[in-house]
Design a protein around this motif. Sequence first.
Motif: not given
Length: 184
Positions: A164-169
């Motif tokens: 995901l890295g910085s993504k929430k979903e």
Amino acid sequence: MIDFLTRTEVIFTIVILILTIGIHRFVTWSAAKLSKDLNRSKLRRQYINRYVGYLLWTLSTITIIFVWGISKDGFWTALASTFAVIGVALFANWSILSNLTSSFILYFAFPFKIGDRIRIHDKDLPVTAVIEDIKGFYTVLKTNDGETITYPNNLLMQKGVSILGSKKESVFDINHEDADPTAR
């Protein structure tokens, strides 16, 4: 004659030990270089060094036993009996071998590493967490709530995993029922 045989066996034993030490150091050096190139942690390199060391020293011990002239028939019978017991134990709990093999695959070939935020796509128990450590049998994950999860390595290989890295979903978490059916 007995002195000559004993001296030859000692020399062969020393040569075998020197070769084993040399091969083990070469593997350690190669693992260090590969770890640096692949940006892997020092702890994971230590796991590889330990497992390869166990294998090399076991083979070295078996070779030294043959050099000293232990009866091959008796040795093979004892070795076969030992492996039969180990085989039954591993068959009864196959996940141990599966997890160990998976840890090697995760070390050398898989795209995620310690510190990555991942989403494990399991319909029964989806998990979003940061990888804290990848051990020999399981991976330690830390959720946003501070919960520590130990997840078997073989399941990481079987389930879909998104980095995901910085993504929430993950893109797989988006509810497709609300989307326009003609846009698919």
